[in-house]
Enzyme design. Sequence first.
Site, mmCIF file in Angstrom:
data_model
loop_
_atom_site.group_PDB
_atom_site.id
_atom_site.type_symbol
_atom_site.label_atom_id
_atom_site.label_comp_id
_atom_site.label_asym_id
_atom_site.label_seq_id
_atom_site.Cartn_x
_atom_site.Cartn_y
_atom_site.Cartn_z
ATOM 1 N N ASP A 8 7.491 19.950 -64.784
ATOM 2 C CA ASP A 8 8.759 20.635 -64.532
ATOM 3 C C ASP A 8 8.933 20.731 -63.018
ATOM 4 O O ASP A 8 8.224 20.059 -62.248
ATOM 5 C CB ASP A 8 8.821 21.991 -65.265
ATOM 6 C CG ASP A 8 7.891 23.049 -64.669
ATOM 7 O OD1 ASP A 8 7.152 22.735 -63.701
ATOM 8 O OD2 ASP A 8 7.901 24.184 -65.160
ATOM 9 N N HIS A 9 9.859 21.587 -62.569
ATOM 10 C CA HIS A 9 10.157 21.685 -61.133
ATOM 11 C C HIS A 9 8.961 22.167 -60.309
ATOM 12 O O HIS A 9 8.887 21.886 -59.117
ATOM 13 C CB HIS A 9 11.363 22.615 -60.912
ATOM 14 C CG HIS A 9 11.242 23.930 -61.619
ATOM 15 N ND1 HIS A 9 11.470 24.059 -62.974
ATOM 16 C CD2 HIS A 9 10.894 25.153 -61.177
ATOM 17 C CE1 HIS A 9 11.276 25.318 -63.327
ATOM 18 N NE2 HIS A 9 10.925 26.007 -62.259
ATOM 19 N N CYS A 65 2.832 22.108 -64.761
ATOM 20 C CA CYS A 65 3.888 23.097 -64.528
ATOM 21 C C CYS A 65 3.254 24.171 -63.657
ATOM 22 O O CYS A 65 2.132 23.983 -63.161
ATOM 23 C CB CYS A 65 4.492 23.629 -65.827
ATOM 24 S SG CYS A 65 3.443 24.650 -66.863
ATOM 25 N N THR A 67 1.978 27.358 -64.075
ATOM 26 C CA THR A 67 0.707 27.904 -64.561
ATOM 27 C C THR A 67 -0.051 26.927 -65.451
ATOM 28 O O THR A 67 -1.231 27.140 -65.730
ATOM 29 C CB THR A 67 0.961 29.160 -65.435
ATOM 30 O OG1 THR A 67 1.741 28.754 -66.574
ATOM 31 C CG2 THR A 67 1.694 30.250 -64.663
ATOM 32 N N GLY A 68 0.635 25.947 -65.955
ATOM 33 C CA GLY A 68 0.061 25.025 -66.942
ATOM 34 C C GLY A 68 0.231 25.527 -68.368
ATOM 35 O O GLY A 68 0.141 24.757 -69.321
ATOM 36 N N GLY A 70 2.888 26.888 -70.072
ATOM 37 C CA GLY A 70 4.080 26.462 -70.817
ATOM 38 C C GLY A 70 3.892 25.055 -71.367
ATOM 39 O O GLY A 70 4.204 24.783 -72.540
ATOM 40 N N MET A 71 3.376 24.169 -70.532
ATOM 41 C CA MET A 71 3.121 22.788 -70.976
ATOM 42 C C MET A 71 2.072 22.775 -72.089
ATOM 43 O O MET A 71 2.260 22.121 -73.122
ATOM 44 C CB MET A 71 2.638 21.919 -69.809
ATOM 45 C CG MET A 71 3.705 21.570 -68.809
ATOM 46 S SD MET A 71 4.908 20.422 -69.512
ATOM 47 C CE MET A 71 5.981 20.169 -68.088
ATOM 48 N N HIS A 98 -16.194 18.169 -74.420
ATOM 49 C CA HIS A 98 -16.261 19.020 -75.613
ATOM 50 C C HIS A 98 -14.983 18.994 -76.454
ATOM 51 O O HIS A 98 -15.055 19.086 -77.670
ATOM 52 C CB HIS A 98 -16.515 20.485 -75.204
ATOM 53 C CG HIS A 98 -17.903 20.715 -74.709
ATOM 54 N ND1 HIS A 98 -18.396 21.978 -74.440
ATOM 55 C CD2 HIS A 98 -18.912 19.854 -74.413
ATOM 56 C CE1 HIS A 98 -19.656 21.883 -74.018
ATOM 57 N NE2 HIS A 98 -19.984 20.601 -73.977
ATOM 58 N N HIS A 133 -19.109 18.543 -81.487
ATOM 59 C CA HIS A 133 -17.759 18.749 -80.928
ATOM 60 C C HIS A 133 -16.704 18.050 -81.785
ATOM 61 O O HIS A 133 -15.597 18.544 -81.936
ATOM 62 C CB HIS A 133 -17.715 18.274 -79.474
ATOM 63 C CG HIS A 133 -18.684 19.023 -78.619
ATOM 64 N ND1 HIS A 133 -18.540 20.362 -78.365
ATOM 65 C CD2 HIS A 133 -19.834 18.627 -78.011
ATOM 66 C CE1 HIS A 133 -19.561 20.769 -77.609
ATOM 67 N NE2 HIS A 133 -20.360 19.734 -77.391
HETATM 68 C C1 RB5 Z 1 8.543 27.854 -63.792
HETATM 69 O O1 RB5 Z 1 8.966 28.846 -62.947
HETATM 70 C C2 RB5 Z 1 7.286 28.273 -64.540
HETATM 71 O O2 RB5 Z 1 7.582 29.283 -65.443
HETATM 72 C C3 RB5 Z 1 6.691 27.096 -65.239
HETATM 73 O O3 RB5 Z 1 6.395 26.109 -64.311
HETATM 74 C C4 RB5 Z 1 5.399 27.344 -65.993
HETATM 75 O O4 RB5 Z 1 4.492 28.059 -65.217
HETATM 76 C C5 RB5 Z 1 5.568 27.908 -67.331
HETATM 77 O O5 RB5 Z 1 4.605 28.123 -68.067
#
Ligand code: RB5
Length: 144
Positions: A8-9, A65, A67-68, A70-71, A98, A133
Amino acid sequence: MKIGICNDHAGVEYKQKLVKYLQSKGHEVVNYGTDTEDSVDYPVYAHRLAEAVESGEVEKGIALCGTGNGMAITLNKHRGIRAGLAWGTQIGRLVKEHNNANVLVLPARFISYPMANAIVRTWMETEFAGGRHQRRIDMIPCSK
Ligand code: RB5
C-alpha cells in the site's frame, strides 16, 4: 524465480527498492502494488497478490504495508496462502523453516530498508524443515 510483490502507500519506497534488488539477482518480479504515496486500501493489493500465488501465476509473494498486519490478515483469508510477518532475520528464517510461508510480510514503517532486504534474502535462502512442521501446517485449515 517468479515473485509477486504488493504494497500500500506505506510500502512504496521499500517495494521499489526490493524490486530492483530482486531483478538484479535474476528474479522475475510482478508488481501487484501501488506506486504512489496516495492513500489506498491494502486489501485490494493483498487480494491481488494472494490470487496470483494461489493460481501459480507467481511462485511466492512479498507484501508490505505500514505494520504488515493489514496485509497479513487479508492474505491469510485465502486458503492457499501462508503469510508470515517478519521484522528481523531470525523470524525471516523461522517463517520459512517452520511455517513454510509462501508470502513474506514486512512492516515497512517499523524496519529499515537494509533490514527489509536482509529479511527477504534470509527467507528466500531458507528451506522448509518439514517433519513435525508439515504436520502442524496440515492442521491449519479450519473446517467449520
Ligand atoms: C496505512 O496507514 C496503514 O494502516 C497500513 O499501511 C497498515 O499498517 C495496515 O495494517
